[in-house]
Design a protein around this motif. Structure first.
Motif, mmCIF file in Angstrom:
data_model
loop_
_atom_site.group_PDB
_atom_site.id
_atom_site.type_symbol
_atom_site.label_atom_id
_atom_site.label_comp_id
_atom_site.label_asym_id
_atom_site.label_seq_id
_atom_site.Cartn_x
_atom_site.Cartn_y
_atom_site.Cartn_z
ATOM 1 N N PRO A 1 3.674 -5.387 -2.238
ATOM 2 C CA PRO A 1 3.662 -5.611 -0.793
ATOM 3 C C PRO A 1 4.605 -6.761 -0.447
ATOM 4 O O PRO A 1 4.613 -7.794 -1.116
ATOM 5 C CB PRO A 1 2.215 -5.991 -0.495
ATOM 6 C CG PRO A 1 1.427 -5.417 -1.630
ATOM 7 C CD PRO A 1 2.337 -5.517 -2.815
ATOM 8 N N MET A 44 4.508 -5.347 8.532
ATOM 9 C CA MET A 44 3.082 -5.687 8.456
ATOM 10 C C MET A 44 2.914 -6.929 7.574
ATOM 11 O O MET A 44 3.719 -7.159 6.681
ATOM 12 C CB MET A 44 2.287 -4.533 7.814
ATOM 13 C CG MET A 44 2.280 -3.243 8.602
ATOM 14 S SD MET A 44 1.535 -1.867 7.660
ATOM 15 C CE MET A 44 -0.146 -2.417 7.472
ATOM 16 N N ILE A 87 -1.030 -5.005 4.029
ATOM 17 C CA ILE A 87 -0.480 -3.950 3.174
ATOM 18 C C ILE A 87 -1.297 -3.856 1.893
ATOM 19 O O ILE A 87 -1.675 -2.760 1.456
ATOM 20 C CB ILE A 87 1.006 -4.222 2.861
ATOM 21 C CG1 ILE A 87 1.847 -4.153 4.138
ATOM 22 C CG2 ILE A 87 1.519 -3.220 1.831
ATOM 23 C CD1 ILE A 87 3.284 -4.622 3.955
ATOM 24 N N GLN A 88 -1.582 -5.010 1.272
ATOM 25 C CA GLN A 88 -2.376 -5.054 0.040
ATOM 26 C C GLN A 88 -3.738 -4.409 0.258
ATOM 27 O O GLN A 88 -4.180 -3.596 -0.549
ATOM 28 C CB GLN A 88 -2.534 -6.513 -0.419
ATOM 29 C CG GLN A 88 -3.338 -6.705 -1.679
ATOM 30 C CD GLN A 88 -2.551 -6.509 -2.952
ATOM 31 O OE1 GLN A 88 -1.331 -6.607 -2.954
ATOM 32 N NE2 GLN A 88 -3.227 -6.209 -4.031
ATOM 33 N N ILE A 97 4.244 5.265 3.061
ATOM 34 C CA ILE A 97 4.782 3.907 2.979
ATOM 35 C C ILE A 97 6.249 3.897 3.361
ATOM 36 O O ILE A 97 6.924 4.921 3.290
ATOM 37 C CB ILE A 97 4.634 3.326 1.549
ATOM 38 C CG1 ILE A 97 5.393 4.194 0.526
ATOM 39 C CG2 ILE A 97 3.182 3.149 1.175
ATOM 40 C CD1 ILE A 97 5.498 3.576 -0.847
ATOM 41 N N ILE A 102 7.100 -2.675 -0.612
ATOM 42 C CA ILE A 102 6.525 -1.973 0.533
ATOM 43 C C ILE A 102 6.513 -2.895 1.746
ATOM 44 O O ILE A 102 6.001 -4.009 1.683
ATOM 45 C CB ILE A 102 5.115 -1.468 0.222
ATOM 46 C CG1 ILE A 102 5.197 -0.523 -0.988
ATOM 47 C CG2 ILE A 102 4.490 -0.784 1.419
ATOM 48 C CD1 ILE A 102 3.879 -0.094 -1.524
ATOM 49 N N GLN A 106 5.720 -1.430 5.030
ATOM 50 C CA GLN A 106 4.783 -0.882 6.011
ATOM 51 C C GLN A 106 4.066 0.299 5.413
ATOM 52 O O GLN A 106 4.627 1.052 4.625
ATOM 53 C CB GLN A 106 5.522 -0.442 7.272
ATOM 54 C CG GLN A 106 4.605 0.114 8.342
ATOM 55 C CD GLN A 106 5.358 0.495 9.592
ATOM 56 O OE1 GLN A 106 6.573 0.410 9.656
ATOM 57 N NE2 GLN A 106 4.634 0.924 10.596
ATOM 58 N N CYS A 107 2.782 0.448 5.764
ATOM 59 C CA CYS A 107 2.033 1.642 5.362
ATOM 60 C C CYS A 107 1.075 2.030 6.459
ATOM 61 O O CYS A 107 0.924 1.359 7.425
ATOM 62 C CB CYS A 107 1.280 1.423 4.047
ATOM 63 S SG CYS A 107 0.187 0.021 3.972
#
Length: 85
Positions: free
Chosen positions: A41, A46, A51-52, A67, A82, A84-85
């Motif tokens: 992350p 975000m 994210i985590q 993602i 990553i 954004q998810c």
């Protein structure tokens, strides 16, 4: 400079342990042939903590998640950063 993110739907997995008395979670996913990627992350769209938390929850519940990421090679293997998810 413009950065372009890749988008992919993944099924994350999580491995939890303790280091120096603090809980630590390691995230990964397997994609395609199968190839394993470490997930990191990264601050962006975000917050890192959010994210985590989303990736850990999806891993715990065996849920897929979409993602946005950038791929890079590290000494530990291929990694997805990553945003954004």
């Amino acid at each position: 400079m413009q950065v372009q993110f890749n988008t992919r739907i993944i099924l994350p997995s999580v491995y939890r342990s303790e280091k120096d008395g603090k809980p630590k979670a390691y995230l990964s996913t397997t994609v395609f042939s199968p190839q394993k990627y470490n997930l990191t992350p990264t601050a962006g769209v975000m917050p890192v903590e959010q994210i985590q938390a989303v990736l850990e929850q999806c891993a715990d519940n065996a849920q897929e998640v979409e993602i946005q990421f950038v791929e890079q090679q590290t000494k530990f293997g291929t990694q997805m950063q990553i945003f954004q998810c």
